[in-house]
Design a protein around this motif. Structure first.
Motif, PDB file in Angstrom:
ATOM      1  N   ILE A 186     -27.703 -20.294 -17.154  1.00 58.68           N
ATOM      2  CA  ILE A 186     -28.471 -20.372 -18.538  1.00 58.68           C
ATOM      3  C   ILE A 186     -29.625 -21.343 -18.141  1.00 58.68           C
ATOM      4  O   ILE A 186     -30.765 -20.855 -18.491  1.00 58.68           O
ATOM      5  CB  ILE A 186     -27.643 -20.804 -19.357  1.00 58.68           C
ATOM      6  CG1 ILE A 186     -26.412 -19.716 -19.954  1.00 58.68           C
ATOM      7  CG2 ILE A 186     -28.380 -21.159 -20.842  1.00 58.68           C
ATOM      8  CD1 ILE A 186     -25.635 -20.050 -20.951  1.00 58.68           C
ATOM      9  N   LEU A 187     -29.517 -22.578 -17.674  1.00 60.18           N
ATOM     10  CA  LEU A 187     -30.421 -23.455 -17.482  1.00 60.18           C
ATOM     11  C   LEU A 187     -31.638 -22.906 -16.506  1.00 60.18           C
ATOM     12  O   LEU A 187     -32.663 -23.087 -16.721  1.00 60.18           O
ATOM     13  CB  LEU A 187     -29.856 -24.677 -16.954  1.00 60.18           C
ATOM     14  CG  LEU A 187     -29.182 -25.570 -17.892  1.00 60.18           C
ATOM     15  CD1 LEU A 187     -28.584 -26.699 -17.337  1.00 60.18           C
ATOM     16  CD2 LEU A 187     -29.890 -25.994 -19.210  1.00 60.18           C
ATOM     17  N   GLY A 188     -31.049 -22.080 -15.468  1.00 58.75           N
ATOM     18  CA  GLY A 188     -32.109 -21.456 -14.232  1.00 58.75           C
ATOM     19  C   GLY A 188     -32.780 -20.457 -15.118  1.00 58.75           C
ATOM     20  O   GLY A 188     -34.168 -20.198 -14.753  1.00 58.75           O
ATOM     21  N   ALA A 189     -32.296 -19.781 -15.966  1.00 53.13           N
ATOM     22  CA  ALA A 189     -33.137 -18.671 -16.635  1.00 53.13           C
ATOM     23  C   ALA A 189     -34.189 -19.254 -17.768  1.00 53.13           C
ATOM     24  O   ALA A 189     -35.027 -19.056 -17.747  1.00 53.13           O
ATOM     25  CB  ALA A 189     -32.378 -17.757 -17.773  1.00 53.13           C
ATOM     26  N   ALA A 190     -33.681 -20.480 -18.109  1.00 52.55           N
ATOM     27  CA  ALA A 190     -34.448 -21.067 -19.170  1.00 52.55           C
ATOM     28  C   ALA A 190     -35.764 -21.840 -18.477  1.00 52.55           C
ATOM     29  O   ALA A 190     -36.969 -21.755 -18.651  1.00 52.55           O
ATOM     30  CB  ALA A 190     -33.857 -22.371 -19.920  1.00 52.55           C
ATOM     31  N   ARG A 191     -35.538 -22.415 -17.200  1.00 49.02           N
ATOM     32  CA  ARG A 191     -36.715 -22.845 -16.368  1.00 49.02           C
ATOM     33  C   ARG A 191     -37.537 -21.678 -15.793  1.00 49.02           C
ATOM     34  O   ARG A 191     -38.809 -21.789 -15.966  1.00 49.02           O
ATOM     35  CB  ARG A 191     -35.985 -23.468 -15.081  1.00 49.02           C
ATOM     36  CG  ARG A 191     -35.521 -25.091 -15.470  1.00 49.02           C
ATOM     37  CD  ARG A 191     -35.121 -25.721 -14.151  1.00 49.02           C
ATOM     38  NE  ARG A 191     -34.158 -25.032 -13.281  1.00 49.02           N
ATOM     39  CZ  ARG A 191     -32.890 -25.334 -13.405  1.00 49.02           C
ATOM     40  NH1 ARG A 191     -32.363 -26.112 -14.147  1.00 49.02           N
ATOM     41  NH2 ARG A 191     -32.122 -24.545 -12.527  1.00 49.02           N
ATOM     42  N   ARG A 192     -37.032 -20.719 -15.520  1.00 51.56           N
ATOM     43  CA  ARG A 192     -37.754 -19.497 -15.095  1.00 51.56           C
ATOM     44  C   ARG A 192     -38.553 -19.273 -16.184  1.00 51.56           C
ATOM     45  O   ARG A 192     -39.814 -18.804 -16.159  1.00 51.56           O
ATOM     46  CB  ARG A 192     -36.813 -18.360 -14.480  1.00 51.56           C
ATOM     47  CG  ARG A 192     -36.363 -18.768 -13.078  1.00 51.56           C
ATOM     48  CD  ARG A 192     -35.671 -17.326 -12.519  1.00 51.56           C
ATOM     49  NE  ARG A 192     -34.666 -16.766 -13.414  1.00 51.56           N
ATOM     50  CZ  ARG A 192     -33.340 -17.446 -13.381  1.00 51.56           C
ATOM     51  NH1 ARG A 192     -32.959 -18.179 -12.344  1.00 51.56           N
ATOM     52  NH2 ARG A 192     -32.559 -16.457 -14.137  1.00 51.56           N
ATOM     53  N   HIS A 193     -38.120 -18.901 -17.298  1.00 53.99           N
ATOM     54  CA  HIS A 193     -38.897 -18.538 -18.630  1.00 53.99           C
ATOM     55  C   HIS A 193     -39.909 -19.570 -18.705  1.00 53.99           C
ATOM     56  O   HIS A 193     -41.258 -19.277 -18.868  1.00 53.99           O
ATOM     57  CB  HIS A 193     -38.035 -18.579 -19.694  1.00 53.99           C
ATOM     58  CG  HIS A 193     -38.862 -18.288 -21.039  1.00 53.99           C
ATOM     59  ND1 HIS A 193     -39.380 -16.827 -21.280  1.00 53.99           N
ATOM     60  CD2 HIS A 193     -39.232 -19.029 -21.942  1.00 53.99           C
ATOM     61  CE1 HIS A 193     -39.985 -17.117 -22.603  1.00 53.99           C
ATOM     62  NE2 HIS A 193     -39.870 -18.392 -22.750  1.00 53.99           N
ATOM     63  N   ARG A 194     -39.980 -20.899 -18.597  1.00 49.79           N
ATOM     64  CA  ARG A 194     -40.867 -21.840 -18.897  1.00 49.79           C
ATOM     65  C   ARG A 194     -41.877 -21.799 -17.837  1.00 49.79           C
ATOM     66  O   ARG A 194     -43.273 -21.810 -18.145  1.00 49.79           O
ATOM     67  CB  ARG A 194     -40.429 -23.309 -19.025  1.00 49.79           C
ATOM     68  CG  ARG A 194     -39.467 -23.417 -20.230  1.00 49.79           C
ATOM     69  CD  ARG A 194     -39.556 -25.092 -20.082  1.00 49.79           C
ATOM     70  NE  ARG A 194     -38.480 -25.704 -19.084  1.00 49.79           N
ATOM     71  CZ  ARG A 194     -37.008 -25.750 -19.049  1.00 49.79           C
ATOM     72  NH1 ARG A 194     -36.419 -25.484 -20.209  1.00 49.79           N
ATOM     73  NH2 ARG A 194     -36.498 -26.090 -17.991  1.00 49.79           N
TER      74      ARG A 194
END
Length: 210
Positions: A186-194
């Motif tokens: 989840i945190l990885g997906a959030a970083r990729r989105h940012r």
């Protein structure tokens, strides 16, 4: 949700179908299960058996409503929101109830609840721009928790209770491991989105300067 059609017509009445009815039934069975488990301090054998029966029936509706929703090829907003709430309410009631009876250590219940709440909160934070689907490990976690709780709720002979504890140990291990995996995903997906948002912003700024 590949292959599914989301049906959202703005009211529960129009979202009413058999899968949603089963989800609602599971929610309504949670307080019944909790009362049967805790009545008379958990010393009434017949009530404990009834608690186990209600728990198994409620857990079975989770498998059934998911199968029916897939077979019908549609899901509703009510189902998307209520189904995980019903699941966590049922297992949460089992863990808390067993700890209140002194059968299950409170640290086990705390670890499980912190994991479930933490993953739910993280998913809610990133749901607008990414969806992290349930993994095989997450599904295994649910199965192990359900089996372990059923074995410990039922007033079984001592030997079978040892089996329940063995499954509970496996459930806790898988719960922690999958919790970490979900958090990383989840945190990885959030970083990729940012990163994607920043990249698009830079590209837009460069186009404006041209």
């Amino acid at each position: 949700m590949s292959g599914r059609r989301v049906v959202d017509r703005g009211s529960f009445g129009r979202n009413a179908n058999l899968p949603n009815a089963l989800t609602l039934l599971r929610i309504l069975l949670v307080p019944v299960f909790a009362w049967l488990l805790l009545a008379d301090g958990g010393d009434d054998t017949s009530l404990r058996w009834w608690a186990a029966v209600v728990f198994v029936v409620a857990a079975a509706t989770d498998r059934l409503d998911g199968w029916l929703a897939r077979r019908q090829g549609s899901v509703t907003t009510f189902g998307i929101v209520a189904d995980p709430i019903a699941d966590k309410a049922l297992t949460g009631a089992g863990f808390v109830g067993l700890s209140l009876l002194g059968i299950l250590p409170w640290w086990v219940t705390a670890v499980v609840l912190v994991r479930e709440v933490g993953v739910t909160v993280l998913r809610a934070v990133v749901i607008r721009h990414t969806v992290v689907p349930a993994s095989r490990g997450g599904k295994l976690k649910t199965v192990l928790q359900t089996v372990a709780l059923a074995l410990l709720v039922a007033p079984l002979p001592e030997l079978l209770r040892y089996a329940g504890w063995a499954v509970m140990v496996a459930a806790v291990v898988v719960t922690v491991v999958t919790g970490v995996q979900y958090a990383v995903a989840i945190l990885g997906a959030a970083r990729r989105h940012r990163a994607e948002v920043r990249t698009r912003a830079r590209e837009a700024a460069e186009r404006r300067r041209r």
